[in-house]
Design an enzyme around this catalytic site. Structure first.
Site, mmCIF file in Angstrom:
data_model
loop_
_atom_site.group_PDB
_atom_site.id
_atom_site.type_symbol
_atom_site.label_atom_id
_atom_site.label_comp_id
_atom_site.label_asym_id
_atom_site.label_seq_id
_atom_site.Cartn_x
_atom_site.Cartn_y
_atom_site.Cartn_z
ATOM 1 C CG HIS A 199 18.904 154.294 -31.262
ATOM 2 N ND1 HIS A 199 19.848 154.078 -30.623
ATOM 3 C CD2 HIS A 199 18.699 155.727 -30.848
ATOM 4 C CE1 HIS A 199 20.368 155.029 -29.631
ATOM 5 N NE2 HIS A 199 19.557 155.886 -29.720
ATOM 6 C CD GLU B 219 15.380 158.626 -30.210
ATOM 7 O OE1 GLU B 219 15.855 159.365 -29.827
ATOM 8 O OE2 GLU B 219 15.407 157.509 -29.827
ATOM 9 C CG HIS B 220 19.441 159.960 -32.504
ATOM 10 N ND1 HIS B 220 20.564 160.362 -31.999
ATOM 11 C CD2 HIS B 220 19.106 159.234 -31.779
ATOM 12 C CE1 HIS B 220 21.082 159.987 -30.677
ATOM 13 N NE2 HIS B 220 19.905 159.156 -30.638
ATOM 14 C CD GLU C 2 22.435 156.795 -27.805
ATOM 15 O OE1 GLU C 2 21.690 156.543 -27.270
ATOM 16 O OE2 GLU C 2 22.252 157.247 -28.899
#
Length: 923
Positions: A106, A109-110, A207
Site C-alpha cells: 500500500h 503504491e503511494h 488513512e
C-alpha cells in the site's frame, strides 16, 4: 451526464453544434472498420513489437475481440479488449504478496506515484490530473495485487498518461522523503520546536487509522486473516496502523525490486485505439530495459483444517453483532431443502447476469479490468472469464444432468467443509481507549529507543521535510523536471460537441421525477426512509420476497431516491423531489411497468417486522458510512445555513438524517412509522406530479412510449386522495444565509473538515472562474499543504450548487486545516501562480465537463437540472476565457475575509479547544 411524457429528445435536441477533432492524431483512429473487426485480423504466433500473439477470440456477449499476448523477453502477460468505445483504458497489475502487517504494498503504491526517473518532479501523478483529459486515474492495493489504471477519450492524452504510468511503476525514484510523507515518520508535533513531543505522521498511517475506525472493515479484515492465516491473506495488505512504523525505507525498496518487474506484471488495454501503438510504446519505454526473472510471488494453497474453528473480535461501541452461528444453521437448512434452489430464483440470477453484461457504463473498460483481475492474478484465463454465455450454458447443462447439483455443492463447500470459521464481533466500551493507549505505547517504545543524537536527527529531517523538500525541491527540481511532463493545451481538447443516438444493447431505461412540493414539512425527515423501503415491502399480490424475485427476474433494478436540484440561475430556487429509476431488457418492458404500477397503486405497509429489518439495515449503513464519507457529511453540514437547498440536503442525507435514523432504529414500536408511510406515498407517488424520461433503441422507442402511456393511465385511474400540485420549482426569496460552525465529536482518530462559502449559480459570469479556481487551488496549494505537509489522506476545493467548498479527508488536523483554507485564498490573491497552472486547471475542469456519457444517461443532465446544450456551450466558452486577473478578482470578491458568508463543520475526535470556543455548536 434525459423528456417529458408526450415529448421525446431527438438527435437535434442533443446536438451541441459542429464537430471538432482538434489535437486528435487522425492515424490513431481508423473509422473504416470497427475496432473489433481490426483485432480479428491478428493471428496466433504473430510477432508485434516484442510480443507474440497467443490467442484471438471474438466475445460477442460483450461486443469485443480479445487478443492475448506474451512479451518474448520478460514473459509479461498482456490482454487487449478491442471494442468500439472511445473511452480507452490502460491497466498494469502486479502480484504483490506481503508477509507482514506493515502495509508495504500500500505504501509502495503511494510512493511510486511521487516521481520517477523520467519525471522526477514531485507527484507527477497528481500533476497529470491537471494536465490531461483523463476520465479516470487511480491506483488500488488489493490483498494480493496492486493495479494502476487510467482511461481517457483522447489519443494524445493516452500516450502521455501511458508514459507517466510506465515510468512510475517500473522506474520510480522511491526517495526517502517520499517514504516519510506517504508511509510514516516520527516528527516533532511542532516541526519548528525541537522540544515539542514526537508523534507519528504519514498519509497511509492516517488513512489506515481512518479505515480501521469502521466496524465493517474491522470485521471483514479479521475474517480474511483468520480464515487464511498461513500466508499473505493472514496479514493486512493495506497496513495495520501500529505495524506500519515497523517498515523501513530499505524494505520498501526491496519489495519494489522483487515485485515490480515485468515478469510479474499483467497488462490490460481496452477501447478503439490500435493495439500496435500500445505495444510499441510499452516495449520501447519499459519492457526493453528488463530481462526475464522468476518472481517468487505465487500464493500457495492454505492447508485445509481438519475441524471448524471459532473466534471473536471486539469493535467500537456502536456496532451491531449478529448471531453468526444461528444464521449459518438457518441458511444451510434452507439451501439443502427441496425448495432451496427454486427454478425461478435461478432464472432471476441468470437474468441478472445478462443485465450486467448488456448494461454499458462509461467505465466499462475499468469494470472489465477489475472483473478479471483476481482470476488472472492466480494464473486463470482472463479470456475464458469473459465468455460469460459459455459459463452460463455449462451451468445449465450441469443442472440439467443433475437436479441436485447445487445442493451437492452446498454440502461439499459449506456443510461438510471442515475449513470453516465462525467469527463473532461485539462492541467494547473501552475499544477506542485501548487503541489510543496502544498507539501511545508503540510511540513511547520508539522514542525510548532513540538517543539524543537520533532525536536531533529527527528534528533536522523534519526541517528538511518541511523546507528543503517543499521549497527547494519545488524551485529547483520541478522548474526543470516538470517540463518533462507532457501536457495537453486547451487547443488539444477533443470536445464531443455532437451527440449521436447510440444503441442501448436492447435495454430500456426509465426515470421519473416526482415533486415533493405538496409534502408537509413534518414528513420530510421520513422521505429517505420511505425511498429505501417502498420497493422492498411487497406490493400488489406479492410479498417482499416475491417482489424482490420479480425485480431480479424482470428488471435490471428498481429504486427510488431523493433528488434536490439547484436552479442554474437563482440560488434561492430549487426542485425537490424523488427520482424513480429502473431498467429492463426490451422484452420485459410490460413487466417492469406492471411492477411500478403495483408500487404506486398497492404498496404493502403492514409488516412491522419487515420494516424493522429495513430500518436497522438503513441505520447501520448510514452509521458505517461516516468513516468512509465523513468529508461528504462535513460538506453537507457546512452548507446547511447558506442556501435553501443546503438545508434540505442536510435533512435528506446529512448528519441530521443519521441521527434521525438512529432514533427510529431504537424505537420499540414502529406502528407510528408504518402509519406515516402511506401519508408520504399519497403526496409523492402522484402521476399528476411527475415527469418522465425513457432511453431506448430507436426501434423500441414507439413500444416504450406505448407502455409508458399505459402505466400513466393505470396509476392515474384512482383519483382518490390526489393532492393539487404546485409548481415543480420551489422559491424562497426571503432566505437569509447565516454563518454557523458545527463540531461533531466522533469515535475516530482522524478528522473530516469542511468550510463552505456562498457564491454564485451556474449561469453567473463568475462561476467559470470559481470553477477553475477550485481546481487550481486544489492542485497547486491545498494538496501540498493538507496531504503532503499535514498528513491527511486528501483535501481540496470544489464548486457546485452556488457554493465554494473546502474539505479534507481522514485528516489528523482540524483547526490547522481551517487555517490552511484561509491561507489558500491569500495565496491566490497574491498571484503566486502561472499561466501553466491556469491551463492545467482548465484541462482538469474540461475532463469533467466533457466526460463520456453512457447511452443510458444521455440527456439526463438536461432532464434533472434543465441545463440545455446551449447553456453548456456558453459555460465552456466562459471556461476558455478565464484569466489570471479574473481568478484573483473572484478570490477577493467571494472568498476574502469580510466578503463571505460561510459555514464550517468538523467531524472528529474530542477537541477541547473547540469545546471552549463559544462560536462553535457542539452536537
Amino acid at each position: 451526464r434525459w423528456v417529458f411524457v408526450g415529448a421525446r429528445l431527438t438527435n437535434n435536441d442533443l446536438s451541441l453544434g459542429k464537430s471538432s477533432f482538434q489535437g486528435q492524431n487522425p492515424s490513431w483512429r481508423f473509422r473504416s472498420t470497427s475496432a473489433t473487426e481490426r483485432a480479428l485480423q491478428y493471428q496466433a504466433g504473430q510477432k508485434i513489437h516484442g510480443f507474440t500473439v497467443k490467442e484471438v477470440v471474438a466475445v460477442p456477449d460483450l461486443f469485443l475481440t480479445a487478443v492475448k499476448l506474451t512479451h518474448d523477453n520478460t514473459g509479461a502477460q498482456y490482454l487487449h479488449a478491442a471494442r468500439d468505445d472511445k473511452n480507452n483504458l490502460f491497466s498494469v497489475q502486479l502480484r504483490t504478496t506481503p508477509m507482514d502487517n506493515t502495509g508495504v504494498p500500500h505504501i509502495l503504491e503511494h510512493t511510486v506515484l511521487c516521481g520517477s526517473e523520467k519525471y522526477p518532479c514531485r507527484d507527477p501523478f497528481f500533476k497529470m490530473l491537471n494536465r490531461s483529459l483523463s476520465t479516470f486515474m487511480n491506483a488500488f492495493t488489493a490483498s494480493d495485487f496492486t493495479m494502476y489504471p487510467f482511461s481517457t477519450q483522447n489519443g494524445k492524452d493516452f500516450q502521455n498518461l501511458l508514459s507517466v504510468y510506465l515510468d512510475a511503476v517500473f522506474f520510480p525514484c522511491l526517495r526517502e522523503l517520499d517514504f516519510w510523507q506517504e508511509g510514516w515518520r516520527l516528527e516533532n508535533e511542532n516541526p519548528t520546536d525541537p522540544t515539542s513531543p514526537l508523534v507519528f505522521k504519514g498519509v497511509v498511517f492516517n488513512e489506515m487509522k481512518g479505515a480501521f475506525s469502521d466496524n465493517e472493515r474491522v470485521y471483514a479484515q479479521h475474517l480474511q486473516n483468520k480464515l487464511y492465516p498461513d500466508h499473505t491473506y493472514g496479514v493486512v495488505s493495506g497496513g495495520e496502523p501500529l505495524a506500519i512504523p515497523d517498515l523501513s525505507w530499505k524494505q520498501l525498496k526491496h519489495f519494489h525490486a522483487t515485485h515490480y518487474h515485468p515478469s510479474n506484471a499483467r497488462f490490460f488495454t481496452y477501447g478503439d485505439l490500435p493495439l500496435e501503438q500500445h505495444l510499441k510504446q510499452i516495449q520501447e519505454e519499459a519492457l526493453s530495459k528488463f530481462e526475464r526473472t522468476e518472481p517468487d510471488t505465487a500464493v500457495p494453497n492454505q492447508p485445509h483444517w481438519d475441524r471448524p474453528r471459532e473466534d471473536h473480535v471486539t469493535c467500537s461501541p456502536d456496532a451491531m453483532a449478529p448471531d453468526a452461528a444461528k444464521q449459518n444453521t438457518l441458511c444451510m437448512s434452507y439451501l439443502l431443502g427441496d425448495n432451496g434452489f427454486e427454478e425461478e430464483r435461478i432464472e432471476a440470477l441468470l437474468h441478472k447476469i445478462e443485465i450486467q453484461m448488456k448494461h454499458q457504463s462509461t467505465s466499462f473498460g475499468l469494470s472489465l479490468a477489475s472483473y478479471i483481475a483476481s482470476c488472472w492474478n492466480h494464473d486463470g484465463d482472463p479470456v475464458q472469464l469473459l465468455k460469460i454465455s459459455d459459463s452460463v450454458a455449462q451451468f445449465r447443462k450441469a443442472l440439467k444432468d443433475n437436479p441436485r447439483f447445487l445442493q451437492e455443492k452446498v454440502l461439499h463447500y459449506f456443510k461438510d467443509n471442515t475449513h470453516r470459521l465462525t467469527l463473532s464481533m461485539s462492541p467494547d466500551e473501552a475499544y477506542l481507549e485501548k487503541q489510543v493507549k496502544a498507539e501511545q505505547e508503540k510511540l513511547q517504545k520508539k522514542v525510548q529507543a532513540l538517543s539524543e543524537s537520533d532525536k536531533k536527527d529527527i528534528y533536522e529531517k523534519g526541517k528538511l521535510y518541511a523546507n528543503t523538500y517543499r521549497r527547494i525541491a519545488r524551485q529547483r527540481h520541478e522548474k526543470d523536471a516538470c517540463i518533462c511532463l507532457m501536457v495537453l493545451s486547451p487547443s488539444d481538447i477533443c470536445v464531443p460537441v455532437q451527440y449521436c443516438e447510440q444503441p442501448t444493447n436492447g435495454m430500456v431505461y426509465f426515470r421519473a421525477m416526482c415533486s415533493l412540493n405538496t409534502l408537509p414539512e413534518d414528513l420530510k425527515l421520513y422521505v429517505p426512509l420511505f425511498c429505501s423501503v417502498i420497493t422492498k415491502m411487497g406490493c400488489g399480490g406479492l410479498d417482499y420476497r416475491q417482489q424482490a424475485q420479480q425485480m431480479e427476474l424482470k428488471t435490471g433494478g428498481m429504486s427510488i431516491s431523493t433528488s434536490v436540484n439547484p436552479d442554474y440561475s437563482n440560488m434561492d430556487m430549487y426542485e425537490q423531489g424523488v427520482l424513480l429509476s429502473s431498467s429492463c431488457l426490451e422484452r420485459n418492458l410490460p413487466d417492469m411497468f406492471h411492477l411500478w404500477s403495483d408500487i404506486f397503486n398497492s404498496p404493502h405497509f403492514d409488516d412491522e417486522e419487515r420494516l424493522r429489518v429495513l430500518v436497522m439495515m438503513s441505520a447501520q449503513e448510514l452509521a458505517n458510512g461516516i468513516s468512509y464519507s465523513g468529508h461528504m457529511y462535513a460538506m453537507t453540514r457546512a452548507a446547511r445555513s447558506l442556501t435553501p437547498i443546503g438545508e434540505l440536503q442536510e435533512t435528506f442525507g446529512g448528519m441530521e438524517q443519521v441521527k434521525f435514523m438512529k432514533r427510529i432504529a431504537e424505537m420499540p414500536d414502529l406502528t407510528q412509522v408504518l402509519r406515516t408511510l402511506p401519508r408520504i406515498k399519497r403526496h409523492i407517488l402522484n402521476p399528476l406530479n411527475m415527469r418522465c424520461a425513457v432511453n431506448a433503441t430507436p426501434q423500441k422507442m414507439s413500444d416504450a412510449t406505448g407502455q409508458l402511456d399505459n402505466f400513466m393511465s393505470n396509476v392515474a385511474s384512482n383519483k382518490k386522495d390526489r393532492k393539487p400540485v404546485r409548481s415543480d420549482i420551489t422559491e424562497e426569496p426571503n432566505f437569509k444565509p447565516c454563518q454557523m460552525k458545527t463540531f461533531f465529536p466522533m469515535p475516530f482518530p482522524i478528522n473530516f473538515v469542511s468550510e463552505c462559502i456562498r457564491t454564485v449559480p451556474f449561469t453567473h459570469e463568475d462561476y467559470a472562474s470559481l470553477n477553475i479556481l477550485s481546481r487550481m487551488m486544489t492542485a497547486k496549494y491545498l494538496h501540498g499543504e493538507i496531504r503532503e505537509k499535514g498528513g491527511a489522506y486528501g483535501g481540496g476545493a470544489r464548486v457546485g450548487g452556488g457554493l465554494f467548498t473546502f474539505y479534507s479527508y481522514r485528516d489528523p488536523n482540524s483547526l490547522q486545516t481551517l487555517s490552511t483554507f484561509r491561507k489558500s485564498v491569500d495565496w491566490v490573491r497574491s498571484g503566486q501562480f502561472t499561466q501553466q497552472d491556469i491551463d492545467e486547471a482548465k484541462l482538469s475542469v474540461f475532463s469533467a465537463v466533457d466526460s463520456p456519457v453512457a447511452p443510458s444517461n444521455k440527456g439526463m443532465g438536461r432532464f434533472l437540472s434543465g441545463i440545455t446544450d446551449e447553456l453548456k456551450q456558453a459555460h465552456r466558452e466562459r471556461l476558455f476565457a478565464v484569466t489570471d486577473k479574473s481568478l484573483v478578482d473572484v478570490a477577493g470578491r467571494y472568498l476574502g475575509i469580510g466578503q463571505r458568508t460561510c459555514g464550517v463543520a468538523i467531524l472528529g475526535p474530542e477537541n477541547d479547544t473547540i469545546k471552549k470556543d463559544p462560536s462553535w455548536v457542539v452536537k
